[in-house]
Scaffold this active site. Structure first.
Site, mmCIF file in Angstrom:
data_model
loop_
_atom_site.group_PDB
_atom_site.id
_atom_site.type_symbol
_atom_site.label_atom_id
_atom_site.label_comp_id
_atom_site.label_asym_id
_atom_site.label_seq_id
_atom_site.Cartn_x
_atom_site.Cartn_y
_atom_site.Cartn_z
ATOM 1 N N ASP A 147 31.177 45.757 65.327
ATOM 2 C CA ASP A 147 30.399 45.120 66.408
ATOM 3 C C ASP A 147 29.997 43.712 65.986
ATOM 4 O O ASP A 147 29.387 43.537 64.928
ATOM 5 C CB ASP A 147 29.138 45.938 66.696
ATOM 6 N N THR A 195 44.384 48.005 68.801
ATOM 7 C CA THR A 195 43.194 48.822 69.099
ATOM 8 C C THR A 195 42.665 48.371 70.452
ATOM 9 O O THR A 195 43.013 47.299 70.963
ATOM 10 C CB THR A 195 42.069 48.660 68.043
ATOM 11 N N ASP A 241 26.299 57.224 61.503
ATOM 12 C CA ASP A 241 26.297 55.949 60.790
ATOM 13 C C ASP A 241 26.984 56.156 59.443
ATOM 14 O O ASP A 241 26.517 56.961 58.626
ATOM 15 C CB ASP A 241 24.834 55.513 60.591
ATOM 16 N N TYR A 250 39.640 47.442 71.237
ATOM 17 C CA TYR A 250 38.813 46.234 71.138
ATOM 18 C C TYR A 250 39.681 44.990 70.948
ATOM 19 O O TYR A 250 39.419 43.942 71.540
ATOM 20 C CB TYR A 250 37.824 46.365 69.968
ATOM 21 N N GLU A 251 40.732 45.113 70.147
ATOM 22 C CA GLU A 251 41.617 43.960 69.925
ATOM 23 C C GLU A 251 42.231 43.502 71.249
ATOM 24 O O GLU A 251 42.293 42.308 71.544
ATOM 25 C CB GLU A 251 42.739 44.335 68.949
ATOM 26 N N GLU A 255 38.452 55.168 57.631
ATOM 27 C CA GLU A 255 38.312 54.142 58.673
ATOM 28 C C GLU A 255 36.892 54.204 59.216
ATOM 29 O O GLU A 255 36.412 55.256 59.637
ATOM 30 C CB GLU A 255 39.320 54.327 59.813
ATOM 31 N N LYS A 297 24.659 37.085 68.882
ATOM 32 C CA LYS A 297 23.425 36.288 69.011
ATOM 33 C C LYS A 297 22.743 36.194 67.645
ATOM 34 O O LYS A 297 22.637 37.202 66.935
ATOM 35 C CB LYS A 297 22.458 36.969 69.982
ATOM 36 N N GLU A 355 32.385 57.409 62.902
ATOM 37 C CA GLU A 355 32.076 56.730 64.171
ATOM 38 C C GLU A 355 30.931 57.487 64.847
ATOM 39 O O GLU A 355 30.991 58.713 64.964
ATOM 40 C CB GLU A 355 33.344 56.740 65.052
ATOM 41 N N ASP A 403 37.451 39.121 65.510
ATOM 42 C CA ASP A 403 37.913 38.059 66.412
ATOM 43 C C ASP A 403 36.815 37.013 66.602
ATOM 44 O O ASP A 403 36.935 36.162 67.483
ATOM 45 C CB ASP A 403 38.268 38.666 67.778
#
Ligand SMILES: C[S@@+](CC[C@H](N)C(=O)[O-])C[C@H]1O[C@@H](n2cnc3c(N)ncnc32)[C@H](O)[C@@H]1O
Length: 223
Positions: free
Chosen positions: A124, A201, A102, A203-204, A50, A128, A75, A160
């Site tokens: 992420d 999650t 990374d 973020y979700e 993951e 922009k 992560e 999303d």
């Protein structure tokens, strides 16, 4: 800053609040056992990865619900890492290893055809236009994923952000066209339906609170 597009930083922060004394203590005791460094021998198959687990609810769910599968989480964010280390220790999970940093640095040392599944859940979004170049999903990265994925392995990607979904699907398709037999074929499924057993999650949940719709895509590594 490097001008090579594949070396732009793809994550926001690597540290939040200072760790509490108890988090520091858990990290000091358990990080050496749980961590995995680039180039270290990988745990045996079945092996799943993951990428960008954030605060870790999904990677802990994977380890808990697939005790016979080895899971690696990658992560850079220290506070999420500390949370997963505590969760794994509290639950006695022995099939989870963590790389802090990374993921591209980790993958560079991974042998071909190592993973049976890879999850990239809500990378992420960098919405922009001038930041789009920081998006993790890039052609070179897809190529690296196809190298480390076993034939027939499954990749799950969630986002999303409609612009990121289009961006990613365009790149997966063009990689597949340019690498016949070694690309990722998208599975037919309703992208608004989460995968079976989806635990949610952080973020979700935020995306839903803010009125955005999450989408999940599954790809099968050809070959
Ligand atoms: C928007 S968050 C989503 C976190 C989590 N997957 C979730 O759904 O709650 C994206 C995560 O990807 C991580 N990330 C970004 N670039 C990364 C990279 N190159 N390697 C590993 N993780 C990365 C970030 O640090 C961040 O935690």
């Amino acid at each position: 800053m490097s001008t090579r597009p594949d070396t732009f930083r793809t994550f926001g922060r690597a540290k939040g609040r200072t760790l509490t004394a108890s988090q520091e203590a858990v990290m000091a005791e358990h990080w050496p056992r749980l961590s995995i460094a680039p180039g270290e021998p990988l745990p045996p198959a079945p092996l799943w990865l993951e990428i960008g687990y954030g605060m870790g609810s999904h990677v802990l769910h994977l380890a808990r619900s697939h005790p016979d599968t080895n899971i690696i989480g990658a992560e850079p964010f220290l506070n999420g890492t500390a949370k997963v280390v505590r969760g794994a220790t509290d639950e006695g999970l022995s099939n989870l290893r963590l790389f802090r940093g990374d993921v591209r640095n980790f993958l560079a040392e991974v042998p071909d055809a190592s993973f049976g599944r890879i999850y990239i859940l809500f990378p992420d979004p960098w919405p922009k236009a001038r930041h789009n170049k920081r998006r993790l999903i890039r052609t070179a990265f897809i190529h690296e994923l196809s190298r480390v994925m076993k034939q027939g392995g499954r990749l799950t990607f969630a986002s999303d952000i409609p612009h990121y979904v289009d961006w990613a699907l365009t790149r997966f398709r063009s990689h597949q066209r340019n690498h016949p037999g070694a690309g990722f074929a998208m599975s037919e499924r309703d992208p608004k339906q989460p995968p079976d057993g989806w635990p949610g999650t952080k973020y979700e949940a935020k995306a839903r609170r803010e009125g955005r719709t999450p989408y999940w895509f599954e790809f099968v590594r050809e070959g």
